[in-house]
Write a protein that holds these residues in place. Structure first.
Motif, short mmCIF file in Angstrom:
data_model
loop_
_atom_site.label_atom_id
_atom_site.label_comp_id
_atom_site.label_asym_id
_atom_site.label_seq_id
_atom_site.Cartn_x
_atom_site.Cartn_y
_atom_site.Cartn_z
N UNK A 1 0.83 -1.20 0.00
CA UNK A 1 0.00 0.00 0.00
C UNK A 1 0.86 1.24 0.00
N UNK A 2 0.21 2.39 -0.06
CA UNK A 2 0.94 3.65 -0.07
C UNK A 2 0.94 4.22 1.35
N UNK A 3 2.12 4.22 1.97
CA UNK A 3 2.25 4.62 3.37
C UNK A 3 2.47 6.12 3.49
N UNK B 1 -7.16 -3.08 2.78
CA UNK B 1 -6.44 -3.40 1.54
C UNK B 1 -4.97 -3.72 1.78
N UNK B 2 -4.42 -3.38 2.94
CA UNK B 2 -3.01 -3.67 3.21
C UNK B 2 -2.81 -5.02 3.87
N UNK B 3 -3.89 -5.79 4.06
CA UNK B 3 -3.73 -7.15 4.53
C UNK B 3 -4.64 -7.52 5.67
N UNK C 1 -7.57 9.50 4.94
CA UNK C 1 -8.77 8.72 5.23
C UNK C 1 -9.56 8.36 3.99
N UNK C 2 -9.45 9.14 2.93
CA UNK C 2 -10.25 8.81 1.74
C UNK C 2 -9.55 7.79 0.85
N UNK C 3 -8.35 7.40 1.21
CA UNK C 3 -7.63 6.38 0.45
C UNK C 3 -7.68 5.05 1.20
N UNK C 4 -7.21 3.97 0.55
CA UNK C 4 -7.19 2.67 1.19
C UNK C 4 -6.29 2.72 2.43
N UNK C 5 -6.62 1.88 3.41
CA UNK C 5 -5.84 1.86 4.64
C UNK C 5 -4.44 1.33 4.36
N UNK D 1 -6.97 8.18 12.12
CA UNK D 1 -6.67 7.40 10.92
C UNK D 1 -6.62 5.92 11.28
N UNK D 2 -6.47 5.09 10.25
CA UNK D 2 -6.31 3.65 10.47
C UNK D 2 -5.21 3.14 9.56
N UNK D 3 -4.37 2.25 10.09
CA UNK D 3 -3.28 1.67 9.31
C UNK D 3 -2.84 0.38 10.00
N UNK D 4 -2.08 -0.44 9.27
CA UNK D 4 -1.58 -1.66 9.88
C UNK D 4 -0.70 -1.38 11.08
N UNK D 5 0.23 -0.44 10.93
CA UNK D 5 1.11 -0.01 12.01
C UNK D 5 1.28 1.50 11.97
N UNK D 6 1.86 2.04 13.03
CA UNK D 6 2.01 3.50 13.14
C UNK D 6 3.31 3.80 13.87
#
Length: 431
Positions: free
Chosen positions: A176-178, A370-372, A319-323, A344-349
């Motif tokens: 994904x795009x981090x 979308x990132x897994x 937020x409007x893009x994939x997590x 926000x939401x993400x796999x890690x931060x």
């Protein structure tokens, strides 16, 4: 007309507003559910009697972690040894038999894993399978008890569809795009040092690398010379001759990355050498969201900068893009970092650094959306490859006590049963 669209949109908007996040809100929801059960006991009993004609605490209850069985691990090319062996450790530790499918693109590592690694393991319980997309597709036609895949979202969908044919559970470690938000109050050189190190590490071929910067035009003007300084200190005046800068894995990926260099304007770097599969550490400015460099994971030494006018705009953009798999925020204000984290939401931060969160063994590593899905590293690897089997052991005696649950249900027996089901009791099950 879609009968569900309005309801789903309303719930999605509520979640996006952040109203479900505070602990007080969650506690209030649970208390409301408890009141529902207490205040409608008679109504619910009548409904159950109508539907099912039917109206727990003295045992040993525990979780038994058991191996799934036959596990498939599909590894990528960018860290071909690490991303083969880390999941393999968890799968073996949990007691599974394992098929390892290394990437055919990283040919040197694939050869060692196929020819040498099996000598060190019990070959009745472990195998390495070679091949490209065709062979992987044939492999996925077979039934496995668990599949662990690291790679692109596109291939992840193929793996998940194949697993669904056999109802096989999966862990998908995708990309994904981090995003990397840089606040105006940061020291630009500190940010540049850290972002450049993690962006250009392994020639940018890292799934958790900062994929683009969000900052104000004023911070961009301060950040560009700092990034140039960091790149020069790290890789010298001629980065192509630096022993510390990697190369692009394949001709196909090189050509894809060279096309991305035409997006926006090159502010730093931009040089390339096809014969060496070399692309210089590059920074792009004036990039538009619709351009390819902002639509696909870069996976190379190219860093776009997009301008935002405020923290609110940066958060809205994210937020409007994939997590994403990872998200980074740089600020001298802990409140700014915490706000990015909360909204926000993400796999890690990670706040004020690059992907160091994935080096901490006590933290799980994995994506979301979308990132897994699923996670591993350390104990989490063992848990991922284990079925958590719920178990209850009941003694054979005390039948007079357990007889209370059998019909016909007298008022007295029902009172005893209800008392046994109260949440304040010891935690064993009478039923």
């Amino acid at each position: 007309m879609d009968p569900f669209a309005d309801t789903l949109q309303r719930l999605r908007e509520a979640f996006d507003s952040g109203c479900t996040r505070p602990a007080e809100f969650r506690a209030a929801q649970l208390k409301g559910l408890s009141r529902f059960l207490q205040e409608n006991k008679q109504l619910l009993q009548e409904a159950l009697a109508q539907d099912l004609h039917k109206a727990t605490q003295l045992d040993s209850a525990f979780i038994r972690k058991e191996p799934f069985g036959l596990v498939l691990v599909i590894a990528p090319w960018n860290y071909p040894l690490n991303l083969s062996l880390e999941p393999l450790v968890g799968a073996l530790a949990a007691g599974n038999c394992v098929v390892l499918k290394p990437s055919e693109i990283s040919k040197g590592t694939e050869k060692v894993l196929a020819e040498v690694l099996p000598r060190y393991l019990d070959q009745s319980c472990f195998a390495v399978v070679l091949g490209g997309p065709q062979e992987t597709g044939q492999l996925l036609e077979h039934k496995f008890d668990y599949i662990f895949f690291t790679g692109s979202p596109r291939v992840g969908k193929v793996v998940m569809a194949a697993a669904a044919e056999h109802l096989t559970p999966v862990t998908l470690e995708l990309g994904g795009k981090n995003p990397c938000y840089v606040d105006d109050n940061c020291d630009p050189q500190t940010v540049a040092n850290r972002v450049a190190f993690f962006r250009y590490f392994n020639a940018g071929q890292t799934c958790v690398a900062p994929d683009y910067i969000l900052c104000s035009p004023e911070m961009q003007a301060r950040l560009l010379p700092a990034l140039q300084s960091a790149i020069t200190r790290f890789y010298g005046e001629d980065p192509q001759s630096s022993p510390d800068l990697g190369r692009i894995i394949s001709e196909k990926n090189f050509q894809r990355l060279r096309r991305l260099l035409s997006c926006g304007h090159v502010a730093i770097g931009g040089q390339s050498d096809e014969s060496d599969r070399y692309i210089a550490p590059t920074v792009l400015v004036g990039v538009q969201e619709t351009e390819p460099v902002m639509q696909e994971e870069i996976f190379g030494p190219i860093l776009p900068i997009m301008n935002v006018r405020s923290l609110d705009e940066a958060i809205e953009f994210i937020r409007r893009r994939e997590k994403p798999l990872a998200l980074y925020a740089f600020s001298n204000s802990s409140q700014v970092v915490k706000r990015v984290l909360a909204q926000t939401s993400s796999g890690g931060f990670c706040g004020n650094d690059g992907f160091m969160h994935m080096t901490v063994a006590s933290l799980p590593f994995g994506g979301v959306g979308a990132s897994g899905m699923g996670s591993y590293h350390g104990k989490f690897s063992f848990d991922t490859f284990s079925h958590h089997r719920a178990c209850l052991l009941r003694r054979p005696g005390l039948e007079k006590v357990y007889a209370l649950r059998y019909p016909p249900h007298t008022p007295r027996n029902l009172r005893v049963l209800l008392a046994a089901m109260e949440t304040r009791s010891c935690g064993c099950a009478l039923l």
